[in-house]
Structure formats: structure tokens, C-alpha cells
Design an enzyme around this catalytic site. Structure first.
Site, PDB file in Angstrom:
ATOM      1  CB  SER A 138      -0.894   0.030   1.241  1.00  0.00           C
ATOM      2  OG  SER A 138      -1.566   1.277   1.366  1.00  0.00           O
ATOM      3  CE1 TYR A 151      -4.146  -2.597   4.851  1.00  0.00           C
ATOM      4  CE2 TYR A 151      -3.348  -0.356   4.525  1.00  0.00           C
ATOM      5  CZ  TYR A 151      -3.784  -1.564   4.009  1.00  0.00           C
ATOM      6  OH  TYR A 151      -3.836  -1.724   2.637  1.00  0.00           O
TER       7      TYR A 151
END
Length: 247
Positions: A138, A151
Site C-alpha cells: 500500500s 495497517y
């Protein structure tokens, strides 16, 4: 990487980016096998795409990973592409007590799971004439979002792991690719209707175009902007990014 003639295993292949990749690779004549947490999503995907196969896998469970790897190598001996796509993204409380169960689930799913699964398949992949491992990280691994601190941290750690694995496999037949998506319209964080997020179809088109080259990092949409953040000014960049978010 070559885009046809592969046998590809994709975790988290029942929805979002994973399903989009599965369907696109299937259309291009690859044998695609998917796994995911929701059986209903898997069934919907394979029903809509005859020829895509699925297997049961819980990426949080080591025994499940070992069993899935054994089945893959038994039933799909030509397996040469692994796409570590499964992940969970939930708001957390970096400024307070973290929910321990959510913390462990996030780290196990996003970081330990991909490492374990790749480890279970690595010897097989190294024995193939040409193989590819893709990690879906990401842009938040480069520019963390404070709302999802754990995350973001798992994606940063996975990026680091990719760099080490790519170096160690530099003289092998295995390519290690990092796919670092920007904000994309998927179910992750209820982003399907988010106007500021990149449409999934546009994202997929850019990703497939880049995968067809020798690129080792796949950066679609505005991902390069966030990828270029680490450096002397990264703290100011991260602070500005988080301050502009609507939550």
C-alpha cells in the site's frame, strides 16, 4: 512478467483488487486459483468465471497455510505465480490502548501470513523456469495514515521484506514484485463509493500495463506521489497528509 500461460494463486481473490486481478488474469488464459475469508464471495467469483478454482485457506493459521500449500502443489504442479493479496484494514487507536485482538489479527494477516505462505511455496517456485511473487502492499507503507496505524506499519514492514527477498533471489528464476495501491474504490474501509478513490477499473488497467513490463514496483494513479515521500522531510509530509483527512 509474462501475462499469459501462468498458473496463479491469489489470496483474498473473492473481492476487491484480488477479484479484479483474478478475473483479468483468467481472461488472459491463465489458470487462476483463489482463496479468501468469505466462502460466499469465493463462490460468487468462481460461478461468474468458470475455470477459476478456489481452495480453503486461513492466512492467520499456520496449519491452514501448510495444508493449502500441499494441495496447491498436488493439484496445480505448474504453479508459478503467487499473489499475496489478502489483507485487513481497520481504524485503530494509536493514541490510546490498542485492541489487542485486532492488532494481532492485522499483523498476522497482513505480514506474517504472506511471509508464511511464500515460505511454504518458495522451493517450488525456485524450481520453475520462470516464477513471480507479488506482494500487495500500500502507499500507506510509505505515507502512514494515523487512523490505521497498524495497517500502515504492516505494509511498511512488508515493503522491507520485499526488498530483502528480492535481493536474495536476484540470481534465481523468481521475480519479486511489489504492488502498492493508492486509495481504490473497493470494500476496504467502505471505499466503494468514495469519489476521491481511484476507480477499480482504471487501477486495474494501469496495473496490468505495468505488470507486462520489467517493473518491480507497480504504482498506479497517484501512488508515485506517496511512494516518493520517505526522506528528510517525511515527517512534515506525513503530518500534512493526516491533517488534511476528513476524519
Amino acid at each position: 512478467m509474462k501475462l499469459t500461460g501462468n498458473t496463479i494463486f491469489i489470496t483474498g481473490g473473492g473481492s476487491g483488487i484480488g477479484r479484479a486481478l483474478a478475473e483479468e488474469f483468467h481472461r488472459r488464459g491463465n489458470q487462476v486459483i483463489i482463496s479468501g475469508r468469505r466462502k460466499s464471495a469465493l463462490e460468487e467469483t468462481i460461478t461468474a468465471n468458470p475455470g477459476i478454482a478456489s481452495i480453503e485457506l486461513d492466512v492467520q493459521d499456520l496449519k491452514s497455510i501448510q495444508n493449502a500449500a500441499q494441495r496447491l502443489l498436488r493439484d496445480f504442479p505448474s504453479l508459478n505465480v503467487l499473489i499475496n493479496n489478502a489483507g485487513i484494514m481497520l481504524p485503530d487507536t494509536v493514541d490510546a490502548v490498542q485492541d489487542d485482538a485486532q492488532l494481532v489479527a492485522t499483523v498476522t494477516t497482513n505480514l506474517i501470513g504472506p511471509i508464511r505462505l511464500t515460505s511454504a511455496l518458495i522451493d517450488h517456485l525456485k524450481a520453475q523456469p520462470s516464477a513471480t511473487i507479488i506482494y500487495n502492499t500500500s502507499v500507506l507503507g510509505f505515507t502512514p495514515m494515523a487512523l490505521t496505524s497498524v495497517y500502515s506499519a504492516t505494509k511498511a514492514a512488508l515493503h522491507s521484506y520485499v526488498l530483502s527477498q528480492r535481493f536474495k533471489l536476484r540470481d534465481s528464476s523468481v521475480s519479486v514484485i511489489e504492488l502498492a495501491p493508492p486509495w481504490v474504490r473497493t470494500d476496504l474501509m467502505n471505499s466503494r463509493e468514495a469519489e476521491a478513490a481511484m476507480p477499480l477499473e482504471d487501477f486495474l488497467n494501469e496495473v496490468m500495463q505495468q505488470l507486462g513490463t520489467d517493473a518491480l514496483e507497480i504504482l498506479a494513479g497517484n501512488a508515485p506521489h506517496f511512494r516518493n515521500n520517505p526522506g528528510p522531510q517525511e515527517h512534515a509530509f506525513v503530518n500534512h497528509f493526516n491533517a488534511t483527512l476528513p476524519f
